[in-house]
Design a protein around this motif. Structure first.
Motif, PDB file in Angstrom:
ATOM      1  N   LEU A  22       0.901  -0.868   0.047  1.00 16.06           N
ATOM      2  CA  LEU A  22      -0.195  -0.220  -0.041  1.00 16.06           C
ATOM      3  C   LEU A  22       0.267   0.923  -0.095  1.00 16.06           C
ATOM      4  N   VAL A  23       1.603   1.295   0.876  1.00 14.04           N
ATOM      5  CA  VAL A  23       2.783   2.168   0.838  1.00 14.04           C
ATOM      6  C   VAL A  23       3.072   2.557  -0.078  1.00 14.04           C
ATOM      7  N   ARG A  24       3.507   1.565  -1.138  1.00 20.54           N
ATOM      8  CA  ARG A  24       5.035   1.594  -2.676  1.00 20.54           C
ATOM      9  C   ARG A  24       3.812   1.954  -3.115  1.00 20.54           C
ATOM     10  N   THR A  25       2.247   1.301  -3.284  1.00 21.63           N
ATOM     11  CA  THR A  25       1.760   1.913  -4.519  1.00 21.63           C
ATOM     12  C   THR A  25       1.474   3.634  -4.442  1.00 21.63           C
ATOM     13  N   ALA A  26       1.414   3.780  -2.978  1.00 21.34           N
ATOM     14  CA  ALA A  26       0.906   5.506  -2.454  1.00 21.34           C
ATOM     15  C   ALA A  26       1.490   6.066  -3.001  1.00 21.34           C
ATOM     16  N   ALA A  27       3.371   5.823  -2.670  1.00 25.75           N
ATOM     17  CA  ALA A  27       4.795   6.746  -3.345  1.00 25.75           C
ATOM     18  C   ALA A  27       4.075   6.833  -4.792  1.00 25.75           C
ATOM     19  N   ARG A  28       3.907   5.778  -5.475  1.00 23.44           N
ATOM     20  CA  ARG A  28       4.011   5.590  -6.803  1.00 23.44           C
ATOM     21  C   ARG A  28       2.736   7.026  -7.329  1.00 23.44           C
ATOM     22  N   LEU A  29       1.545   6.429  -6.540  1.00 18.78           N
ATOM     23  CA  LEU A  29       0.638   8.193  -6.840  1.00 18.78           C
ATOM     24  C   LEU A  29       0.558   9.065  -7.067  1.00 18.78           C
ATOM     25  N   VAL A  30       1.714   9.434  -5.264  1.00 12.16           N
ATOM     26  CA  VAL A  30       2.303  10.706  -5.631  1.00 12.16           C
ATOM     27  C   VAL A  30       2.756  11.634  -6.715  1.00 12.16           C
ATOM     28  N   HIS A  31       3.870  10.333  -6.975  1.00 17.56           N
ATOM     29  CA  HIS A  31       5.529  10.852  -8.164  1.00 17.56           C
ATOM     30  C   HIS A  31       4.015  11.234  -9.733  1.00 17.56           C
ATOM     31  N   GLU A  32       3.481  10.143  -9.712  1.00 12.37           N
ATOM     32  CA  GLU A  32       3.085   9.855 -11.078  1.00 12.37           C
ATOM     33  C   GLU A  32       1.829  11.665 -10.850  1.00 12.37           C
ATOM     34  N   VAL A  33       1.181  11.008  -9.887  1.00 14.87           N
ATOM     35  CA  VAL A  33       0.004  12.419 -10.179  1.00 14.87           C
ATOM     36  C   VAL A  33       0.713  14.147 -10.050  1.00 14.87           C
ATOM     37  N   GLY A  34       1.667  14.136  -9.467  1.00 15.71           N
ATOM     38  CA  GLY A  34       2.636  15.137  -9.042  1.00 15.71           C
ATOM     39  C   GLY A  34       3.060  15.403  -9.939  1.00 15.71           C
ATOM     40  N   ARG A  35       3.677  14.890 -10.779  1.00 13.23           N
ATOM     41  CA  ARG A  35       4.721  14.724 -11.746  1.00 13.23           C
ATOM     42  C   ARG A  35       3.416  15.737 -13.073  1.00 13.23           C
ATOM     43  N   MET A  36       2.600  14.700 -12.684  1.00 13.55           N
ATOM     44  CA  MET A  36       1.870  15.608 -14.389  1.00 13.55           C
ATOM     45  C   MET A  36       1.259  16.372 -14.389  1.00 13.55           C
ATOM     46  N   ARG A  37       0.358  16.418 -12.118  1.00  9.99           N
ATOM     47  CA  ARG A  37       0.069  18.317 -12.250  1.00  9.99           C
ATOM     48  C   ARG A  37       0.486  19.196 -12.962  1.00  9.99           C
ATOM     49  N   GLY A  38       2.522  18.807 -12.362  1.00 10.52           N
ATOM     50  CA  GLY A  38       3.264  19.749 -12.817  1.00 10.52           C
ATOM     51  C   GLY A  38       3.229  20.370 -14.283  1.00 10.52           C
ATOM     52  N   GLU A  39       2.661  19.176 -15.302  1.00  8.71           N
ATOM     53  CA  GLU A  39       3.294  19.337 -16.562  1.00  8.71           C
ATOM     54  C   GLU A  39       1.821  20.093 -17.249  1.00  8.71           C
ATOM     55  N   ALA A  40       0.574  19.887 -16.558  1.00 11.86           N
ATOM     56  CA  ALA A  40      -0.635  19.976 -17.070  1.00 11.86           C
ATOM     57  C   ALA A  40      -0.483  22.226 -16.577  1.00 11.86           C
ATOM     58  N   GLU A  41      -0.187  22.544 -15.325  1.00 13.27           N
ATOM     59  CA  GLU A  41       0.518  23.521 -14.756  1.00 13.27           C
ATOM     60  C   GLU A  41       0.895  24.352 -16.116  1.00 13.27           C
ATOM     61  N   ARG A  42       2.147  23.901 -16.426  1.00 15.85           N
ATOM     62  CA  ARG A  42       3.300  24.638 -17.462  1.00 15.85           C
ATOM     63  C   ARG A  42       2.483  24.840 -18.519  1.00 15.85           C
ATOM     64  N   GLU A  43       1.560  23.952 -18.661  1.00 14.75           N
ATOM     65  CA  GLU A  43       0.306  23.537 -20.533  1.00 14.75           C
ATOM     66  C   GLU A  43      -0.151  24.964 -20.107  1.00 14.75           C
ATOM     67  N   GLY A  44      -0.957  24.982 -18.749  1.00 17.91           N
ATOM     68  CA  GLY A  44      -1.713  25.807 -18.580  1.00 17.91           C
ATOM     69  C   GLY A  44      -3.283  24.843 -18.784  1.00 17.91           C
ATOM     70  N   SER A  45      -3.118  23.566 -18.063  1.00 15.36           N
ATOM     71  CA  SER A  45      -3.915  23.068 -18.312  1.00 15.36           C
ATOM     72  C   SER A  45      -4.890  22.348 -16.999  1.00 15.36           C
ATOM     73  N   ARG A  46      -5.392  21.598 -17.348  1.00 19.53           N
ATOM     74  CA  ARG A  46      -6.798  21.156 -15.697  1.00 19.53           C
ATOM     75  C   ARG A  46      -6.043  19.898 -16.112  1.00 19.53           C
ATOM     76  N   LEU A  47      -5.609  19.003 -14.554  1.00 22.11           N
ATOM     77  CA  LEU A  47      -5.379  17.891 -14.651  1.00 22.11           C
ATOM     78  C   LEU A  47      -6.738  17.247 -14.004  1.00 22.11           C
ATOM     79  N   LEU A  48      -7.852  15.948 -14.930  1.00 20.72           N
ATOM     80  CA  LEU A  48      -8.799  15.925 -14.321  1.00 20.72           C
ATOM     81  C   LEU A  48      -8.263  14.808 -13.280  1.00 20.72           C
ATOM     82  N   THR A  49      -8.747  14.453 -12.234  1.00 24.19           N
ATOM     83  CA  THR A  49      -8.945  13.441 -11.150  1.00 24.19           C
ATOM     84  C   THR A  49      -9.800  12.763 -10.566  1.00 24.19           C
ATOM     85  N   VAL A  50     -10.368  12.295  -9.992  1.00 19.51           N
ATOM     86  CA  VAL A  50     -11.082  11.493  -8.568  1.00 19.51           C
ATOM     87  C   VAL A  50     -10.659  10.633  -8.143  1.00 19.51           C
TER      88      VAL A  50
END
Length: 207
Positions: free
Chosen positions: A118-146
């Motif tokens: 669970l911890v390993r999965t949570a770490a990967r989730l934070v890693h992937e979403v955090g980076r995608m969020r940064g890319e979306a902000e640089r592009e001026g778009s919104r990262l759609l999550t649930v």
């Protein structure tokens, strides 16, 4: 680091560079970041922390070079012009994958009930979403999550086992209606559960 504009009122910045993480984790620099939720100068920070202005200015330059703070103006005080700095965000989230194995490990049926998995999965989730969020902000778009959260309770281990089986089956049934293969927008759904937190021991401060 993301390229979002400084917003010390409610922003969170994702730190995915080892050099910036090292800078942010210095005890003194963490104190400076904590006070820079509003514009302050080296002199003002020095007075607040009882430190020499030159020492504070050095650390401010290090924080600025790492992209953790920005200059937001200047003001005249006691015949001098003071540069004002502001933290890019009220809080920082360090990428948990900066250290350690990055490749996903094979998952067995037993792993599904493992805290380590669970911890390993949570770490990967934070890693992937955090980076995608940064890319979306640089592009001026919104990262759609649930995010779906709920509190549940069990009277016995048998109830817990029944719940996990029902949850797994429900997710599998819903996923069948939305196959990822060939879809224009692919998503990863992660369902996780852990005991509700009552009280946790605070970690020791970093030296």
């Amino acid at each position: 680091m993301t390229d979002a504009q400084p917003d010390a009122r409610n922003a969170m910045d994702f730190v995915d560079q080892a050099a910036a993480a090292r800078v942010a984790l210095s005890p003194l620099r963490r104190q400076l970041l904590a006070r820079l939720t509003e514009p302050m100068s080296a002199a003002g920070l020095g007075e607040a922390l009882d430190l020499p202005r030159q020492q504070v200015r050095h650390h401010l330059k290090v924080l600025e070079a790492a992209g953790l703070i920005v200059e937001v103006g200047a003001r005249r005080k006691r015949g001098f012009t003071e540069t004002l700095y502001l933290a890019r965000a009220r809080s920082l989230l360090i990428d948990p994958m900066l250290v350690g194995e990055h490749a996903p490990a094979a998952v067995s049926a037993q792993d599904q009930h493992s805290a380590e998995h669970l911890v390993r999965t949570a770490a990967r989730l934070v890693h992937e979403v955090g980076r995608m969020r940064g890319e979306a902000e640089r592009e001026g778009s919104r990262l759609l999550t649930v995010t779906v959260e709920a509190d549940v309770g069990f009277a016995s281990p048998a109830e817990y086992d029944a719940f996990t089986q029902q949850l797994a089956q429900a997710v599998a049934d819903i996923a069948k209606a939305y196959p990822a293969e060939g879809a224009r927008r692919r998503y990863r759904l992660t369902a996780a559960g852990h005991p509700a937190v009552a009280a946790l021991t605070e970690p020791k401060p970093l030296n």
